[in-house]
Design a protein around this motif. Structure first.
Motif: not given
Lengths: 220, 220
Positions: B1, B8, B12, B15, B71, B73-82
């Motif tokens: 990041m 960034t 986004i 995406a 992708l 990076l987006l996966r990390s984002i997804r995990e952080s909002i799970e």
């Protein structure tokens, strides 16, 4: 997403530090974002005005957290990546009109029958042709080395023999499951993908020559 | 990041337009991002150099798609909002040391027993106190109007009576399920949350006075 770039950058950095669930120290944020505290503070104010973050200044330090408005944005992002199989290869190719060879072959009774038997669906008698760049052509070669194809056997029809065809599974633009076919007696070079589907892909997807689509290289 | 903000923002925006799965027209991107084609083109080049996007220029137009690096990076984002329950309210509060009233009340046998019976767990005999801003205090009032509390009955102990206590479920910093208690004979104003957990929250979370935590206001 008409927010300015620094606001998006702040939202994503915050999300990565867990700011969707808890307040993050401004100190940690500025480290991750490689931004001075003064710059960060300007970004936080801007994002707070727009309603994307909340901040609190306590005795110890400043804390920042994502607001519900940002969570909505992150939810949209999550939806846009849902269903991706991580680690699969994707290639981009440009649609072009072939010489009709694909259609000629795919409309032979022997192929239609073979395809039905091997893959379990009746193909539209024609292929969608994509031209790939060098790097993507190489990805396809690698893929074919790793994935075992289903093979449509050769046959004899109209006084001539037709050779075997290898079939591999793909997804087009992340939404349409289709097949990539490779005649063992090849009529195109390695920079071409020939795609087959039950329907006419060109019509179904509203594609014209020169448009670019993505193909996810899958395995059975 | 440590990518720059425009990269960034591009990732986004891409995406959100589905660029994780298919190539997106530069035209559509520049519209969403409210950026001129020249600006966008500069951003795309920069992001492509850094490996975050792929682009292809066909006869018709320029297309851009997210790379595997994006992708990830987006996966990390997804995990952080799970695990986020969308639509729940979150308030931020500053930790402060109370006058020991919470601890005094929570260590009465009558409350310990009542808490066990009503909520099903044995509380640590002490509360974590948070001071809220006005807006958040108001969210708490609203929440208590909507959610029906579990009520620990009053009792008589050591020669005096202890009143009823309302209990509501919360999550602290998106990870620790706890309870917010409101004595009906209130000893704090509406700008205070008293949190109760099986363990000593202050120790468990390594909190000191002046630090800020987030509390998700839940329902049973």
């Amino acid at each position: 997403m008409k927010a300015d770039p620094s606001v998006t950058h702040l939202i994503i950095s915050l999300a990565l530090l867990g700011g969707a669930k808890k307040p993050v120290r401004a100190k940690d944020l500025s480290r991750l974002m490689n931004a001075s505290r003064a710059t960060l503070s300007r970004w936080v104010s801007r994002a707070e005005e727009l309603g994307f973050v909340r901040s609190a200044t306590s005795k110890k330090s400043q804390y920042v957290m994502l607001s519900e408005k940002s969570l909505e944005l992150l939810r949209s992002i999550r939806e846009s990546i849902e269903g991706i199989e991580w680690g699969e290869k994707v290639v981009m190719g440009e649609v072009f009109s072939g010489m009709g060879e694909g259609a000629y072959y795919m409309s032979r009774k022997g192929y239609l029958r073979g395809f039905m038997e091997v893959v379990g669906c009746r193909p539209f008698p024609g292929t969608l042709n994509l031209r790939l760049g060098h790097e993507d052509a190489w990805k396809v070669v690698e893929w074919r080395r790793k994935v075992v194809p289903k093979v449509i056997p050769g046959f004899y029809e109209e006084g001539r023999t037709f050779g075997e065809v290898e079939v591999y599974p793909v997804t087009i633009n992340g939404e349409i499951n289709a097949f990539s076919v490779f005649p063992r007696r090849r009529h195109y070079g390695y920079d071409v993908l020939e795609l087959v589907h039950e329907e006419n892909l060109r019509e179904k997807m509203g594609l014209r020559d020169g448009e670019v689509v993505a193909v996810t290289l899958k395995s059975w």
